[in-house]
Write a protein that holds these residues in place. Sequence first.
Motif, short mmCIF file in Angstrom:
data_model
loop_
_atom_site.label_atom_id
_atom_site.label_comp_id
_atom_site.label_asym_id
_atom_site.label_seq_id
_atom_site.Cartn_x
_atom_site.Cartn_y
_atom_site.Cartn_z
N HIS A 194 0.82 -1.22 0.00
CA HIS A 194 0.00 0.00 0.00
C HIS A 194 0.85 1.27 0.00
CE1 HIS A 194 -3.54 -2.46 0.69
NE2 HIS A 194 -2.74 -3.17 1.47
N GLY A 195 0.20 2.36 -0.37
CA GLY A 195 0.90 3.64 -0.42
C GLY A 195 0.97 4.33 0.92
N HIS A 196 0.19 3.88 1.91
CA HIS A 196 0.25 4.51 3.23
C HIS A 196 1.08 3.67 4.18
CE1 HIS A 196 -3.44 2.03 3.09
NE2 HIS A 196 -3.09 1.68 4.31
N CYS A 197 1.42 4.27 5.32
CA CYS A 197 2.40 3.69 6.24
C CYS A 197 1.88 2.41 6.91
CB CYS A 197 2.75 4.73 7.30
SG CYS A 197 3.80 4.10 8.61
N PRO A 198 2.67 1.33 6.88
CA PRO A 198 2.24 0.08 7.51
C PRO A 198 2.27 0.13 9.05
CG PRO A 198 4.47 -0.15 6.67
CD PRO A 198 3.98 1.20 6.23
N PHE A 199 2.87 1.18 9.59
CA PHE A 199 2.94 1.29 11.06
C PHE A 199 1.83 2.20 11.60
CE2 PHE A 199 7.32 0.77 9.44
CZ PHE A 199 7.54 -0.51 9.92
N CYS A 200 1.74 3.42 11.05
CA CYS A 200 0.78 4.38 11.64
C CYS A 200 -0.29 4.84 10.66
CB CYS A 200 1.53 5.58 12.22
SG CYS A 200 1.99 6.82 10.98
N GLY A 201 -0.21 4.43 9.40
CA GLY A 201 -1.28 4.73 8.45
C GLY A 201 -1.21 6.08 7.77
N TRP A 202 -0.22 6.90 8.12
CA TRP A 202 -0.11 8.24 7.51
C TRP A 202 0.46 8.12 6.10
CZ3 TRP A 202 -2.25 12.45 9.68
CH2 TRP A 202 -1.91 13.71 9.20
N GLU A 203 0.48 9.23 5.39
CA GLU A 203 1.00 9.23 4.02
C GLU A 203 2.52 9.32 4.00
OE1 GLU A 203 -0.64 12.81 2.42
OE2 GLU A 203 -2.39 11.76 1.65
#
Length: 301
Positions: A194-203
């Motif tokens: 995915h394009g968002h962060c695998p840890f915190c979900g931010w861009e």
Amino acid sequence: MTCPTRPKSAYNPVVTERPPRPPRAEPREVVELKQLRTAQPELGSAVDMQLALVDMQRRVQARVPLPWIQVDPEWVRSQQAAGRPLVRFSDVPLEWSDFRLIFRQTADILHRYETLERGDYQKIVSLGREGNALEPLVRQWYDNTSGVSADARTRASGDAPAGLDQVLLLALRPFLARCAEALTQRTDLSHWTHGHCPFCGWEPDFAVITPTADRRLICGRCLGQWAFSALTCPFCSNDERTLITSFATRDGRYRVYACDVCRRYLKAYDARNASRPVMVAVDSIATLPLDAAAMQRGYIG
Ligand SMILES: [Zn+2]
Ligand SMILES: [Zn+2]
């Protein structure tokens, strides 16, 4: 009669002469930022603001323990399959007194360097002072923006003061960076596409091109890194090569990937012939002229 004298050593304790301690070496990113200020004086104010933020974040982060995040392999697999990140709010090793301090000081710095307007600054500072308001606000903001337990991600609510997102993001960074650090060591991210962060979900806010020509995205909030296809837009998943515009600085050190579908762009540090690893705190400032170039071409950050 002579007065008894005390042993001489009580008055003159033996002092071992030590050479004066050399000044503590400055962190590499501070050295690099100062060099950047000398080389490009027009970036001076941006560099000074970054130096203030970096100094504060380092001081707080040094006190944050590396959390032990319990991750059941089955849960990790299901979160990753659903595109959901791994750090739950309860995992974040938040020390509220430290958080209040960094929240306030971040707002101070942004205001001092005219990134935060006075009215917004005052509202944000008073939010930080209200004992009962800040904790639920931070929790809700993280839950809404991480997507750990839901698919939708939103930012601060519409009536929030401008700049609150940025203050929350910077203030939470030392704590979330520790989570990303802990999980990076223990989690297999090879299936995260995915394009968002695998840890915190931010861009992602920056990227690095590795010596093997792969691209790794760097989270704009926790600074976690993950591999992502070099010619796919992380914001809208467009992977049509003719609709990705890419251009580099003359020295080849930095590159911009811009998407002709959603019009967003991402900057990258090209580590293939570089003398040092990527340093987001430095590289994001060194590339401010690239932002101007990208925006001039009609792209948005
Ligand atoms: Zn992140
Ligand atoms: Zn796009």
